[in-house]
Scaffold this active site. Structure first.
Site, mmCIF file in Angstrom:
data_model
loop_
_atom_site.group_PDB
_atom_site.id
_atom_site.type_symbol
_atom_site.label_atom_id
_atom_site.label_comp_id
_atom_site.label_asym_id
_atom_site.label_seq_id
_atom_site.Cartn_x
_atom_site.Cartn_y
_atom_site.Cartn_z
ATOM 1 C CE LYS A 9 -3.394 -2.974 2.005
ATOM 2 N NZ LYS A 9 -4.909 -2.854 3.313
ATOM 3 C CE1 TYR A 49 -9.132 -3.851 0.598
ATOM 4 C CE2 TYR A 49 -8.275 -2.010 -0.320
ATOM 5 C CZ TYR A 49 -7.926 -2.880 0.580
ATOM 6 O OH TYR A 49 -6.226 -3.397 0.870
ATOM 7 C CG PHE A 57 -13.301 1.214 7.077
ATOM 8 C CD1 PHE A 57 -12.523 0.592 6.087
ATOM 9 C CD2 PHE A 57 -14.152 0.353 8.549
ATOM 10 C CE1 PHE A 57 -12.678 -0.607 5.857
ATOM 11 C CE2 PHE A 57 -14.060 -0.963 7.774
ATOM 12 C CZ PHE A 57 -13.901 -1.791 7.306
ATOM 13 N NE ARG A 85 -6.080 -12.723 5.265
ATOM 14 C CZ ARG A 85 -7.080 -11.717 5.142
ATOM 15 N NH1 ARG A 85 -6.837 -10.989 3.921
ATOM 16 N NH2 ARG A 85 -7.824 -11.816 6.323
ATOM 17 C CB THR A 91 -7.740 -6.202 9.248
ATOM 18 O OG1 THR A 91 -7.380 -7.687 8.478
ATOM 19 C CG2 THR A 91 -7.781 -5.537 9.078
ATOM 20 N NE ARG A 102 -2.200 -5.970 7.005
ATOM 21 C CZ ARG A 102 -3.154 -6.302 6.920
ATOM 22 N NH1 ARG A 102 -3.755 -7.981 7.345
ATOM 23 N NH2 ARG A 102 -3.934 -5.881 5.083
ATOM 24 C CG ASN A 112 -3.377 -2.503 7.353
ATOM 25 O OD1 ASN A 112 -3.196 -1.762 6.107
ATOM 26 N ND2 ASN A 112 -4.086 -3.442 7.671
ATOM 27 C CG HIS A 115 -4.634 -6.713 -0.623
ATOM 28 N ND1 HIS A 115 -5.775 -7.392 -0.451
ATOM 29 C CD2 HIS A 115 -5.082 -7.143 -1.384
ATOM 30 C CE1 HIS A 115 -6.590 -8.049 -0.637
ATOM 31 N NE2 HIS A 115 -5.698 -8.459 -1.955
ATOM 32 C CD GLU A 126 -8.406 -9.936 -3.875
ATOM 33 O OE1 GLU A 126 -6.972 -9.763 -4.200
ATOM 34 O OE2 GLU A 126 -9.622 -9.289 -3.156
#
Ligand code: ATP
Ligand code: MG
Length: 137
Positions: A9, A49, A57, A85, A91, A102, A112, A115, A126
């Site tokens: 990100k 998303y 948010f 993951r 998250t 993270r 964070n 993704h 995706e």
């Protein structure tokens, strides 16, 4: 073989974490099959998303993802979706274990760093959304 979409990100790119993140996936043993630095549109961020579009948010999330270039990656390997993951961590970075990306590099859910797709189906969705035919090896 499974495939997942991983995105560094804008905060991760700006903070110079791209090399460290790629290195962790390489060392784990996954195969990099797509990679690009990319300034994404609001439309693309919101499509990516879309399952969260009713959440309070969502506008902030869209603003965050479009605030600077992201690094889009596709990775391939057996079990790559759940394994990625795990490498990424929870998250909320304050709940992410040390040793995860993270857990090691972030404190805020809204910043964070990275993704990762949450299912093989979303991985394929995706990858198709973020990459064109011919951009993958
Ligand atoms: P990602 O999809 O980015 O890998 P995730 O699967 O861990 O993250 P999701 O529930 O899919 O978590 O949320 C997507 C992203 O939206 C989060 O990574 C975070 O950047 C943002 N987000 C989620 N929940 C919140 C929240 N309560 N406040 C602010 N931002 C949030
Ligand atoms: Mg998610």
């Amino acid at each position: 073989v499974d495939r997942t979409y991983i995105m560094v990100k804008p905060d991760g790119v700006q903070r110079g974490l791209v090399g460290e993140i790629i290195s962790r996936f390489e060392k784990k043993g996954f195969k990099l099959i797509g990679l690009k630095l990319f300034q994404c549109s609001k439309e693309l961020a919101e499509e990516h998303y879309k399952d969260l579009n009713q959440r309070s948010f969502f506008p902030k999330l869209s603003e965050y993802i479009t605030s600077g270039p992201v690094v889009s990656m596709a990775w391939e390997g057996v079990g790559v979706v759940p394994s990625a993951r795990k490498l990424i961590g929870a998250t909320n970075p304050l709940q992410a274990e040390p040793g995860t990306i993270r857990g090691d590099f972030a404190v805020e859910t809204g910043r964070n760093v990275i993704h990762g797709s949450d299912s093989p189906e979303n991985g394929e969705r995706e990858i198709a959304l973020w990459f064109k035919e011919g951009e993958l090896c």
